[in-house]
Design a protein around this motif. Structure first.
Motif, PDB file in Angstrom:
ATOM      1  N   GLU A  78       0.815  -1.215   0.000  1.00 15.13           N
ATOM      2  CA  GLU A  78       0.000   0.000   0.000  1.00 15.13           C
ATOM      3  C   GLU A  78       0.848   1.264   0.000  1.00 15.13           C
ATOM      4  OE1 GLU A  78      -2.652  -0.571   3.321  1.00 15.13           O
ATOM      5  OE2 GLU A  78      -3.277  -2.484   2.438  1.00 15.13           O
ATOM      6  N   LEU A  79       1.984   1.215   0.650  1.00 13.15           N
ATOM      7  CA  LEU A  79       2.794   2.426   0.762  1.00 13.15           C
ATOM      8  C   LEU A  79       3.888   2.486  -0.305  1.00 13.15           C
ATOM      9  CD1 LEU A  79       3.134   2.563   4.657  1.00 13.15           C
ATOM     10  CD2 LEU A  79       1.473   3.702   3.204  1.00 13.15           C
ATOM     11  N   ALA A  80       3.943   1.468  -1.169  1.00 12.92           N
ATOM     12  CA  ALA A  80       4.973   1.413  -2.211  1.00 12.92           C
ATOM     13  C   ALA A  80       6.371   1.611  -1.615  1.00 12.92           C
ATOM     14  CB  ALA A  80       4.689   2.455  -3.300  1.00 12.92           C
ATOM     15  N   LEU A  81       6.632   0.834  -0.566  1.00 15.91           N
ATOM     16  CA  LEU A  81       7.950   0.929   0.075  1.00 15.91           C
ATOM     17  C   LEU A  81       8.986   0.181  -0.742  1.00 15.91           C
ATOM     18  CD1 LEU A  81       6.760   0.044   3.683  1.00 15.91           C
ATOM     19  CD2 LEU A  81       7.242   2.325   2.759  1.00 15.91           C
ATOM     20  N   HIS A  82      10.221   0.605  -0.647  1.00 15.44           N
ATOM     21  CA  HIS A  82      11.282  -0.113  -1.339  1.00 15.44           C
ATOM     22  C   HIS A  82      11.831  -1.253  -0.510  1.00 15.44           C
ATOM     23  CE1 HIS A  82      11.420   3.862  -3.419  1.00 15.44           C
ATOM     24  NE2 HIS A  82      11.273   3.018  -4.411  1.00 15.44           N
ATOM     25  N   ALA A  83      11.845  -1.067   0.797  1.00 13.49           N
ATOM     26  CA  ALA A  83      12.418  -2.123   1.629  1.00 13.49           C
ATOM     27  C   ALA A  83      11.967  -1.979   3.068  1.00 13.49           C
ATOM     28  CB  ALA A  83      13.945  -2.066   1.572  1.00 13.49           C
ATOM     29  N   VAL A  84      12.121  -3.076   3.786  1.00 13.18           N
ATOM     30  CA  VAL A  84      11.827  -3.078   5.220  1.00 13.18           C
ATOM     31  C   VAL A  84      13.083  -3.545   5.931  1.00 13.18           C
ATOM     32  CG1 VAL A  84      10.410  -4.087   7.041  1.00 13.18           C
ATOM     33  CG2 VAL A  84       9.410  -3.616   4.803  1.00 13.18           C
ATOM     34  N   LEU A  85      13.399  -2.863   6.996  1.00 14.72           N
ATOM     35  CA  LEU A  85      14.597  -3.218   7.762  1.00 14.72           C
ATOM     36  C   LEU A  85      14.162  -3.548   9.185  1.00 14.72           C
ATOM     37  CD1 LEU A  85      17.773  -3.163   7.820  1.00 14.72           C
ATOM     38  CD2 LEU A  85      17.579  -0.791   8.580  1.00 14.72           C
ATOM     39  N   PRO A  87      14.333  -3.603  13.109  1.00 11.15           N
ATOM     40  CA  PRO A  87      14.989  -2.714  14.078  1.00 11.15           C
ATOM     41  C   PRO A  87      16.215  -3.384  14.712  1.00 11.15           C
ATOM     42  CG  PRO A  87      12.619  -2.859  14.518  1.00 11.15           C
ATOM     43  CD  PRO A  87      12.930  -3.869  13.465  1.00 11.15           C
ATOM     44  N   ALA A  88      16.246  -4.732  14.680  1.00  7.55           N
ATOM     45  CA  ALA A  88      17.372  -5.437  15.307  1.00  7.55           C
ATOM     46  C   ALA A  88      18.467  -5.775  14.295  1.00  7.55           C
ATOM     47  CB  ALA A  88      16.849  -6.704  15.971  1.00  7.55           C
ATOM     48  N   ALA A  89      18.357  -5.250  13.073  1.00  3.51           N
ATOM     49  CA  ALA A  89      19.346  -5.595  12.043  1.00  3.51           C
ATOM     50  C   ALA A  89      20.755  -5.191  12.480  1.00  3.51           C
ATOM     51  CB  ALA A  89      18.985  -4.894  10.740  1.00  3.51           C
ATOM     52  N   THR A  90      21.730  -5.955  12.079  1.00  2.78           N
ATOM     53  CA  THR A  90      23.113  -5.612  12.388  1.00  2.78           C
ATOM     54  C   THR A  90      23.536  -4.419  11.517  1.00  2.78           C
ATOM     55  OG1 THR A  90      23.924  -7.069  10.672  1.00  2.78           O
ATOM     56  CG2 THR A  90      23.716  -8.016  12.873  1.00  2.78           C
ATOM     57  N   ASP A  91      24.647  -3.794  11.889  1.00  4.19           N
ATOM     58  CA  ASP A  91      25.172  -2.690  11.084  1.00  4.19           C
ATOM     59  C   ASP A  91      25.447  -3.144   9.651  1.00  4.19           C
ATOM     60  OD1 ASP A  91      25.045  -1.240  13.355  1.00  4.19           O
ATOM     61  OD2 ASP A  91      27.216  -1.086  13.686  1.00  4.19           O
ATOM     62  N   GLU A  92      25.973  -4.373   9.528  1.00  8.08           N
ATOM     63  CA  GLU A  92      26.327  -4.876   8.195  1.00  8.08           C
ATOM     64  C   GLU A  92      25.071  -5.003   7.330  1.00  8.08           C
ATOM     65  OE1 GLU A  92      27.513  -6.699  11.083  1.00  8.08           O
ATOM     66  OE2 GLU A  92      29.069  -5.176  10.941  1.00  8.08           O
ATOM     67  N   THR A  93      24.029  -5.578   7.919  1.00  8.16           N
ATOM     68  CA  THR A  93      22.784  -5.751   7.164  1.00  8.16           C
ATOM     69  C   THR A  93      22.222  -4.396   6.751  1.00  8.16           C
ATOM     70  OG1 THR A  93      22.365  -7.629   8.576  1.00  8.16           O
ATOM     71  CG2 THR A  93      20.532  -6.883   7.230  1.00  8.16           C
ATOM     72  N   THR A  94      22.264  -3.459   7.679  1.00  9.69           N
ATOM     73  CA  THR A  94      21.736  -2.126   7.410  1.00  9.69           C
ATOM     74  C   THR A  94      22.488  -1.496   6.241  1.00  9.69           C
ATOM     75  OG1 THR A  94      21.246  -1.916   9.757  1.00  9.69           O
ATOM     76  CG2 THR A  94      21.270   0.123   8.469  1.00  9.69           C
ATOM     77  N   LEU A  97      21.767  -3.142   2.892  1.00  3.69           N
ATOM     78  CA  LEU A  97      20.477  -2.729   2.340  1.00  3.69           C
ATOM     79  C   LEU A  97      20.566  -1.329   1.734  1.00  3.69           C
ATOM     80  CD1 LEU A  97      17.445  -3.189   1.943  1.00  3.69           C
ATOM     81  CD2 LEU A  97      17.085  -2.223   4.211  1.00  3.69           C
ATOM     82  N   ILE A  98      21.205  -0.429   2.471  1.00  8.78           N
ATOM     83  CA  ILE A  98      21.310   0.947   1.979  1.00  8.78           C
ATOM     84  C   ILE A  98      22.143   0.991   0.697  1.00  8.78           C
ATOM     85  CG2 ILE A  98      22.295   3.233   2.535  1.00  8.78           C
ATOM     86  CD1 ILE A  98      21.259   2.734   5.412  1.00  8.78           C
ATOM     87  N   ASP A  99      23.228   0.197   0.667  1.00  6.99           N
ATOM     88  CA  ASP A  99      24.063   0.154  -0.539  1.00  6.99           C
ATOM     89  C   ASP A  99      23.279  -0.368  -1.733  1.00  6.99           C
ATOM     90  OD1 ASP A  99      26.212   1.221   0.723  1.00  6.99           O
ATOM     91  OD2 ASP A  99      27.200  -0.707   1.137  1.00  6.99           O
ATOM     92  N   ARG A 100      22.508  -1.421  -1.487  1.00  5.15           N
ATOM     93  CA  ARG A 100      21.744  -2.013  -2.593  1.00  5.15           C
ATOM     94  C   ARG A 100      20.700  -1.030  -3.113  1.00  5.15           C
ATOM     95  NH1 ARG A 100      19.549  -7.853  -1.290  1.00  5.15           N
ATOM     96  NH2 ARG A 100      18.623  -7.513  -3.349  1.00  5.15           N
ATOM     97  N   LEU A 101      20.039  -0.354  -2.180  1.00  5.97           N
ATOM     98  CA  LEU A 101      19.013   0.603  -2.596  1.00  5.97           C
ATOM     99  C   LEU A 101      19.668   1.780  -3.329  1.00  5.97           C
ATOM    100  CD1 LEU A 101      16.090   1.454  -2.750  1.00  5.97           C
ATOM    101  CD2 LEU A 101      16.212   2.280  -0.404  1.00  5.97           C
ATOM    102  N   LEU A 140      12.927  -6.208   0.827  1.00  2.00           N
ATOM    103  CA  LEU A 140      13.685  -7.139   1.656  1.00  2.00           C
ATOM    104  C   LEU A 140      13.023  -7.242   3.007  1.00  2.00           C
ATOM    105  CD1 LEU A 140      17.285  -5.888   0.933  1.00  2.00           C
ATOM    106  CD2 LEU A 140      16.072  -7.778  -0.135  1.00  2.00           C
ATOM    107  N   LEU A 141      12.551  -8.375   3.319  1.00  2.00           N
ATOM    108  CA  LEU A 141      11.926  -8.545   4.621  1.00  2.00           C
ATOM    109  C   LEU A 141      12.940  -9.200   5.537  1.00  2.00           C
ATOM    110  CD1 LEU A 141       8.428  -9.762   3.469  1.00  2.00           C
ATOM    111  CD2 LEU A 141       9.239  -7.450   3.850  1.00  2.00           C
ATOM    112  N   LEU A 142      13.499  -8.389   6.367  1.00  2.00           N
ATOM    113  CA  LEU A 142      14.600  -8.887   7.195  1.00  2.00           C
ATOM    114  C   LEU A 142      14.105  -9.075   8.612  1.00  2.00           C
ATOM    115  CD1 LEU A 142      17.154  -6.330   5.847  1.00  2.00           C
ATOM    116  CD2 LEU A 142      17.034  -8.730   5.225  1.00  2.00           C
TER     117      LEU A 142
END
Ligand SMILES: Nc1ncnc2c1ncn2[C@@H]1O[C@H](COP(=O)(O)OP(=O)(O)OP(=O)(O)O)[C@@H](O)[C@H]1O
Ligand SMILES: [Mg+2]
Length: 437
Positions: A78-85, A87-94, A97-101, A140-142
């Motif tokens: 509904e919100l046409a989001l690009h990704a979901v992160l 809140p407990a994601a590691t720095d690397e995962t974060t 994701l940002i690099d990929r986006l 990305l549903l992390l």
């Protein structure tokens, strides 16, 4: 996020939602290419921010930081989001994701290479060619990331002795350092602002200049936690100290618990219902009695202006008002000042402490002062050393002398007792766990 993204990150705190989505959007700096919407936002808030951001910054990448929940897919659609992160994601995962986006935004012409470089890049001329297609960037549903120790923000450069601007017409005069200061209440309209932290360290600092002539009263009758924060196991509590029997000096002294740094503690009630049995007038009488024996009486209080706190304020010479940088707390403090002035209970000396000060809050010190309607006397930065000290049961100003928050709190002590300058011999600095033996 600050640790991971450094200067590329710009933060707008959720407090501004109090004034509507536009207030949040108006505080967005520059031309952001990726927006992360925090986990505390509800659907409506997220939707309004997504719409506002997409309108103002066409092609902006949208990441919602949210736990995996059954309605998450609806949000993404509904919100046409690009990704979901998570809140407990590691720095690397974060970062991944940002690099990929970022790479996807560049490849689709919604951003340029330079938008993601670390230097301050003027990015005002960016004009997107088309709307982003959320389908082509796989959401990305992390979930189920390992919990990480939360990293504290890098404390900013801080000089506790910097004076407030002199020529402003303040509602209240600053604390007069030369005035007699014997009983000091630490108060705040809202909970969790740092009253107890300041009360403990004030007592500790005062004890350096008035050994064993300082008493710290835990008048947070229901949920007082001073004994725990100082690693003390009191035999008697404020229930005994405020009882009629304690009118006798010898009995009163048996209700105090001694701290090795040279001060006494009147511990909080052992349970909330026992705390309720303490009559507010008995608390006032206790403060008066303690003032007969101690050079400094420091009173920690319950948040707000309940009866006990009002009575405590009637019996003190100084009040230290504590707030953080949240707009609701700052506004509540202004109301508290107005109320205390109206009912004539504003102590003669007052000091306003801005605790957990954070340059990333979106508010300047000047903004905060304007909301309070009074000058801020001392800024105490946010520091992970505060929690470390409390968890170790040691007053911060003796646990980590060089920590910026400890230095700022030391300056509060010096406002109350100007001779409380740290002397090497008095500071038994304890080794931090990561230091060599
Ligand atoms: N400057 C700071 N930097 C980082 N954390 C802080 C700072 N000041 C306080 N804290 C943390 O914030 C939390 C609340 O602090 P504290 O217990 O002193 O507040 P309080 O006003 O006494 O709260 P309550 O209303 O519950 O009694 C604690 O976990 C404390 O470690
Ligand atoms: Mg407290």
């Amino acid at each position: 996020m600050r640790t991971v993204l450094g200067a590329r990150l710009s933060v707008v705190t959720g407090e501004f939602l109090t004034f509507g989505t536009d207030e949040v959007l108006n505080r967005v700096d520059g031309n952001p290419r990726i927006a992360l919407l925090g986990p505390v936002l509800n659907y409506e808030e997220t939707r309004a921010l997504v719409e506002g951001l997409s309108e103002r910054y066409p092609g902006v990448g949208l990441i919602v930081v949210r736990e995996q929940r059954s309605d998450l897919e609806d949000w993404v659609d509904e919100l046409a989001l690009h990704a979901v992160l998570s809140p407990a994601a590691t720095d690397e995962t974060t970062m991944e994701l940002i690099d990929r986006l970022s790479a996807w935004l560049i490849s689709t012409g919604h951003a340029q290479e330079s938008d993601f470089e670390i230097q301050d890049v003027p990015v005002t001329e960016f004009a997107p060619t088309s709307e982003p297609d959320p389908e082509s960037f796989e959401a990305l549903l992390l979930g189920d990331q390992e919990e990480e120790e939360p990293e504290s923000f890098e404390p900013f450069e801080y000089d506790p002795l910097t004076e407030a601007e002199p020529d402003r017409a303040w509602a209240f005069p600053p604390l007069d350092a030369g005035s007699p200061t014997e009983a000091i209440a630490v108060v705040a309209p809202k909970g969790g602002q740092g009253k107890t932290t300041i009360a403990i360290n004030l007592a500790t600092g005062l004890a350096e200049v008035a050994q064993n002539s300082v008493v710290l009263v835990d008048a947070d009758l229901q949920f007082g936690d001073i004994s725990a924060a100082l690693g003390l196991t009191p035999e008697r509590t404020i229930v005994d100290a405020a009882s009629a029997d304690a009118g006798d000096e010898l009995v009163l002294k048996t209700t105090l618990t001694h701290h090795p740094d040279g001060f006494f503690v009147v511990a909080s009630a052992p349970s909330p219902d026992l705390g309720d049995t303490v009559d507010p007038r008995a608390l006032g009488a206790l403060v008066e009695r303690l003032r007969a024996y101690f050079r400094y009486v420091v009173v920690d209080t319950t948040p707000g202006l309940g009866e006990h706190t009002l009575v405590a304020l009637e019996h003190v010479t100084d009040a230290i008002f504590v707030t953080n940088m949240g707009v609701p707390s700052l506004r509540a403090l202004r109301t508290e000042f107005e109320l205390l002035s109206t009912i004539g209970l504003m102590p003669a000396n007052r000091l306003v402490v801005l605790n957990q000060a954070d340059r990333q809050s979106g508010l300047s010190i000047r903004d905060a002062e304007n909301i309070i309607g009074a000058p801020i006397d001392v800024e105490v930065p946010r520091s992970s050393a505060v929690l470390l000290a409390s968890n170790r049961g040691v007053p911060l100003i003796h646990d980590d002398v060089r920590d910026p928050a400890a230095k700022a709190i030391r300056s509060i002590v010096m406002r109350v007792a100007p001779d409380a300058f740290p002397k090497r011999s008095r500071i038994h600095r304890r080794r931090r766990s990561n230091e060599p033996e």
